[in-house]
Design an enzyme around this catalytic site. Structure first.
Site, PDB file in Angstrom:
ATOM      1  N   ASP A  52       0.842  -1.193   0.000  1.00 18.83           N
ATOM      2  CA  ASP A  52       0.000   0.000   0.000  1.00 18.83           C
ATOM      3  C   ASP A  52       0.880   1.246   0.000  1.00 18.83           C
ATOM      4  O   ASP A  52       1.694   1.449   0.907  1.00 18.83           O
ATOM      5  CB  ASP A  52      -0.882   0.002   1.247  1.00 18.83           C
ATOM      6  CG  ASP A  52      -1.769   1.237   1.310  1.00 18.83           C
ATOM      7  OD1 ASP A  52      -2.782   1.258   0.597  1.00 18.83           O
ATOM      8  OD2 ASP A  52      -1.441   2.177   2.068  1.00 18.83           O
ATOM      9  N   TYR A  57       2.910   9.951   0.741  1.00 15.26           N
ATOM     10  CA  TYR A  57       3.987   9.434   1.587  1.00 15.26           C
ATOM     11  C   TYR A  57       5.362   9.862   1.069  1.00 15.26           C
ATOM     12  O   TYR A  57       6.370   9.686   1.746  1.00 15.26           O
ATOM     13  CB  TYR A  57       3.917   7.892   1.711  1.00 15.26           C
ATOM     14  CG  TYR A  57       2.606   7.363   2.261  1.00 15.26           C
ATOM     15  CD1 TYR A  57       1.709   8.195   2.930  1.00 15.26           C
ATOM     16  CD2 TYR A  57       2.248   6.018   2.111  1.00 15.26           C
ATOM     17  CE1 TYR A  57       0.500   7.716   3.410  1.00 15.26           C
ATOM     18  CE2 TYR A  57       1.045   5.533   2.606  1.00 15.26           C
ATOM     19  CZ  TYR A  57       0.178   6.384   3.247  1.00 15.26           C
ATOM     20  OH  TYR A  57      -1.021   5.901   3.731  1.00 15.26           O
ATOM     21  N   LYS A  86      -2.377   6.056  -3.951  1.00  9.01           N
ATOM     22  CA  LYS A  86      -3.526   6.923  -3.657  1.00  9.01           C
ATOM     23  C   LYS A  86      -3.340   8.322  -4.227  1.00  9.01           C
ATOM     24  O   LYS A  86      -2.238   8.885  -4.188  1.00  9.01           O
ATOM     25  CB  LYS A  86      -3.721   7.045  -2.132  1.00  9.01           C
ATOM     26  CG  LYS A  86      -3.698   5.728  -1.384  1.00  9.01           C
ATOM     27  CD  LYS A  86      -4.054   5.907   0.081  1.00  9.01           C
ATOM     28  CE  LYS A  86      -3.719   4.675   0.893  1.00  9.01           C
ATOM     29  NZ  LYS A  86      -2.306   4.637   1.345  1.00  9.01           N
ATOM     30  N   HIS A 119      -7.412   9.276  -1.680  1.00 11.36           N
ATOM     31  CA  HIS A 119      -6.806   9.151  -0.343  1.00 11.36           C
ATOM     32  C   HIS A 119      -7.750   9.624   0.761  1.00 11.36           C
ATOM     33  O   HIS A 119      -7.850   9.000   1.815  1.00 11.36           O
ATOM     34  CB  HIS A 119      -5.486   9.936  -0.305  1.00 11.36           C
ATOM     35  CG  HIS A 119      -4.558   9.524   0.792  1.00 11.36           C
ATOM     36  ND1 HIS A 119      -3.201   9.506   0.658  1.00 11.36           N
ATOM     37  CD2 HIS A 119      -4.778   9.129   2.066  1.00 11.36           C
ATOM     38  CE1 HIS A 119      -2.640   9.104   1.790  1.00 11.36           C
ATOM     39  NE2 HIS A 119      -3.582   8.886   2.660  1.00 11.36           N
ATOM     40  N   LEU A 220      -2.836  -2.532  14.360  1.00  5.73           N
ATOM     41  CA  LEU A 220      -2.172  -2.636  15.673  1.00  5.73           C
ATOM     42  C   LEU A 220      -2.366  -1.343  16.459  1.00  5.73           C
ATOM     43  O   LEU A 220      -1.642  -1.084  17.429  1.00  5.73           O
ATOM     44  CB  LEU A 220      -0.670  -2.902  15.489  1.00  5.73           C
ATOM     45  CG  LEU A 220      -0.299  -4.110  14.611  1.00  5.73           C
ATOM     46  CD1 LEU A 220       1.218  -4.274  14.543  1.00  5.73           C
ATOM     47  CD2 LEU A 220      -0.943  -5.375  15.154  1.00  5.73           C
TER      48      LEU A 220
HETATM   49  N1  LIG Z   1      -5.566   5.871   4.335  1.00  2.00           N
HETATM   50  C1  LIG Z   1      -4.986   6.502   5.307  1.00  2.00           C
HETATM   51  O1  LIG Z   1      -5.274   7.672   5.593  1.00  2.00           O
HETATM   52  C2  LIG Z   1      -3.941   5.799   6.101  1.00  2.00           C
HETATM   53  C3  LIG Z   1      -3.571   6.306   7.345  1.00  2.00           C
HETATM   54  C4  LIG Z   1      -2.607   5.616   8.053  1.00  2.00           C
HETATM   55  C5  LIG Z   1      -2.033   4.473   7.547  1.00  2.00           C
HETATM   56  N2  LIG Z   1      -2.396   4.020   6.316  1.00  2.00           N
HETATM   57  C6  LIG Z   1      -1.751   2.823   5.719  1.00  2.00           C
HETATM   58  O2  LIG Z   1      -1.819   1.763   6.635  1.00  2.00           O
HETATM   59  C7  LIG Z   1      -0.505   1.275   6.903  1.00  2.00           C
HETATM   60  C8  LIG Z   1      -0.479   0.678   8.271  1.00  2.00           C
HETATM   61  O3  LIG Z   1      -0.807   1.642   9.270  1.00  2.00           O
HETATM   62  P1  LIG Z   1       0.010   1.672  10.613  1.00  2.00           P
HETATM   63  O4  LIG Z   1       1.424   1.986  10.292  1.00  2.00           O
HETATM   64  O5  LIG Z   1      -0.699   2.533  11.567  1.00  2.00           O
HETATM   65  O6  LIG Z   1      -0.121   0.138  11.051  1.00  2.00           O
HETATM   66  P2  LIG Z   1       0.181  -0.634  12.359  1.00  2.00           P
HETATM   67  O7  LIG Z   1       0.838  -1.886  11.920  1.00  2.00           O
HETATM   68  O8  LIG Z   1      -1.074  -0.660  13.173  1.00  2.00           O
HETATM   69  O9  LIG Z   1       1.196   0.247  13.202  1.00  2.00           O
HETATM   70  C9  LIG Z   1       2.556   0.311  12.906  1.00  2.00           C
HETATM   71  C10 LIG Z   1       3.247   0.565  14.215  1.00  2.00           C
HETATM   72  O10 LIG Z   1       3.162  -0.608  14.991  1.00  2.00           O
HETATM   73  C11 LIG Z   1       4.446  -1.011  15.396  1.00  2.00           C
HETATM   74  N3  LIG Z   1       4.548  -2.469  15.169  1.00  2.00           N
HETATM   75  C12 LIG Z   1       4.596  -3.116  13.985  1.00  2.00           C
HETATM   76  N4  LIG Z   1       4.666  -4.434  14.190  1.00  2.00           N
HETATM   77  C13 LIG Z   1       4.680  -4.621  15.516  1.00  2.00           C
HETATM   78  C14 LIG Z   1       4.750  -5.759  16.338  1.00  2.00           C
HETATM   79  N5  LIG Z   1       4.824  -6.964  15.812  1.00  2.00           N
HETATM   80  N6  LIG Z   1       4.727  -5.595  17.679  1.00  2.00           N
HETATM   81  C15 LIG Z   1       4.671  -4.371  18.225  1.00  2.00           C
HETATM   82  N7  LIG Z   1       4.602  -3.233  17.496  1.00  2.00           N
HETATM   83  C16 LIG Z   1       4.612  -3.366  16.152  1.00  2.00           C
HETATM   84  C17 LIG Z   1       5.439  -0.263  14.565  1.00  2.00           C
HETATM   85  O11 LIG Z   1       6.469   0.070  15.425  1.00  2.00           O
HETATM   86  P3  LIG Z   1       7.962   0.448  14.943  1.00  2.00           P
HETATM   87  O12 LIG Z   1       7.821   1.781  14.282  1.00  2.00           O
HETATM   88  O13 LIG Z   1       8.718   0.504  16.228  1.00  2.00           O
HETATM   89  O14 LIG Z   1       8.391  -0.644  14.037  1.00  2.00           O
HETATM   90  C18 LIG Z   1       4.679   0.936  14.087  1.00  2.00           C
HETATM   91  O15 LIG Z   1       4.885   2.032  14.964  1.00  2.00           O
HETATM   92  C19 LIG Z   1       0.394   2.476   6.631  1.00  2.00           C
HETATM   93  O16 LIG Z   1       1.734   2.147   6.377  1.00  2.00           O
HETATM   94  C20 LIG Z   1      -0.286   3.037   5.411  1.00  2.00           C
HETATM   95  O17 LIG Z   1       0.074   2.291   4.261  1.00  2.00           O
HETATM   96  C21 LIG Z   1      -3.350   4.656   5.605  1.00  2.00           C
END
Ligand SMILES: NC(=O)c1ccc[n+]([C@@H]2O[C@H](COP(=O)([O-])OP(=O)(O)OC[C@H]3O[C@@H](n4cnc5c(N)ncnc54)[C@H](OP(=O)(O)O)[C@@H]3O)[C@@H](O)[C@H]2O)c1
Length: 312
Positions: A52, A57, A86, A119, A220
């Protein structure tokens, strides 16, 4: 195939015969360029096949570079991966959609996209400044274009064949309903924040009825403190089933029928987040009964990205 490999390999069919989306997706919202490249390569190497991206970004070039190298090294074909990007808020005017799409394709180094999303439903002042603000720091919106105007331009991309499916992100059910009714090409995917503290049950039910894939971001809880990763119900289930809290949250998301995006930044976390296995029904029920409600990203209220630092 074992039950655990079923979850990891699960693919959900898209409407309009636009292929299948791998339920487990890797998100590329990573501010650092070098970290984007290494994390994307690691994700591909451990088995993620859904990536994604977003113009906003500002790392499509790095993601494209990592995918190109990773596909070549792993003997993986382009057709074996699913890539989304997006359209940013400043490109909602129909005449800007085609050039924005081509710009993303060029930066990613791809000939076609599997999925292109609007987006957010908020149109910002058109131009090169991605975060246009007035003197008081308020976002400058664009009231000269409607969401359906932008959608019609995305429909044309599907007609031309360089984009297999289209959808929306950061949209509420109230905003989605009129667009769904007017759309000639119905949305294939809706991407929104979702985790046990924000299950979005009504939107999920609508998506189920209409054959739209519900794609959860921040499964998460974006890793922030006091989020679902440290919820006592999740920790207890993790201990009971011998998985980590992250694996429990990701398995729950896949088992409730959604696709998801997670952003592990190290190879060890990529392995952890990919190697999920099915939870028993009683565990799923316990998670469904969590009453805490918390939205972590306010992008749905303003169109301004909640997980990107102002000015970045
Ligand atoms: N459409 C939108 O507006 C929008 C908004 C936000 C996100 N997104 C998309 O969704 C994706 C995922 O969102 P997200 O980054 O919030 O997802 P997430 O996986 O819920 O959160 C990522 C965070 O969790 C931590 N993490 C990852 N794996 C872990 C594990 N096994 N144990 C403990 N902590 C862990 C990471 O820490 P570390 O940094 O320490 O590794 C990072 O800070 C984004 O990359 C993007 O592509 C879209």
């Amino acid at each position: 195939m074992t039950e655990s490999s079923d979850l990891r390999m699960k693919r959900i069919p898209l409407n309009h015969r636009a292929g299948q989306i791998p339920a487990l997706g890797f998100g590329t919202l990573i501010p650092d360029a070098a970290a984007t490249i290494s994390a994307t390569k690691d994700a591909l190497q451990v088995g993620f096949r859904h990536f994604d991206c977003a113009e906003r970004y500002r790392n499509e070039r790095e993601v494209g570079e990592a995918l190109k190298a990773g596909l070549a090294a792993g003997g993986i074909a382009r057709e074996d991966i699913f890539v989304t990007t997006k359209l940013w808020n400043t490109n909602h005017r129909p005449e800007r959609v085609g050039p924005a799409f081509e710009g993303s394709l060029g930066r990613l180094g791809l000939a076609y996209l599997d999925l292109y999303l609007i987006h957010t439903p908020f149109a910002f002042q058109p131009g090169d400044e991605q975060d246009p603000r007035d003197q008081n720091g308020n976002i400058i919106y664009d009231d000269g274009v409607t969401l359906i105007d932008t959608w019609r331009a995305l429909e044309s991309l599907v007609d031309h064949g360089t984009c297999k499916a289209i959808g929306l992100s950061d949209i509420t059910l109230e905003q989605l309903l009129p667009l769904y009714d007017s759309a000639r090409v119905k949305p294939s995917v809706v991407q929104v924040e979702s985790h046990p503290y924000l299950p979005e049950t009504e939107l999920l039910e609508f998506c189920r009825q209409k054959g739209i894939v519900f794609l959860a971001f921040a499964p998460l809880g974006h890793g922030v403190g006091a989020g679902p990763l440290v919820d006592p119900v999740i920790s207890a289930i993790a201990a009971r089933v011998g998985q980590t809290p992250a694996q429990v949250l990701l398995a729950w998301a896949v088992q409730r029928g959604t696709a998801l995006l997670t952003t592990p930044k190290t190879a060890a976390r990529a392995r952890e987040n990919f190697n999920i296995s099915s939870l028993p029904t009683d565990a799923l029920d316990e998670i469904n009964q969590i009453q805490t409600r918390r939205r972590l990203n306010d992008v749905v209220k303003t169109g301004s990205p909640g997980f990107i630092a102002r000015g970045a």
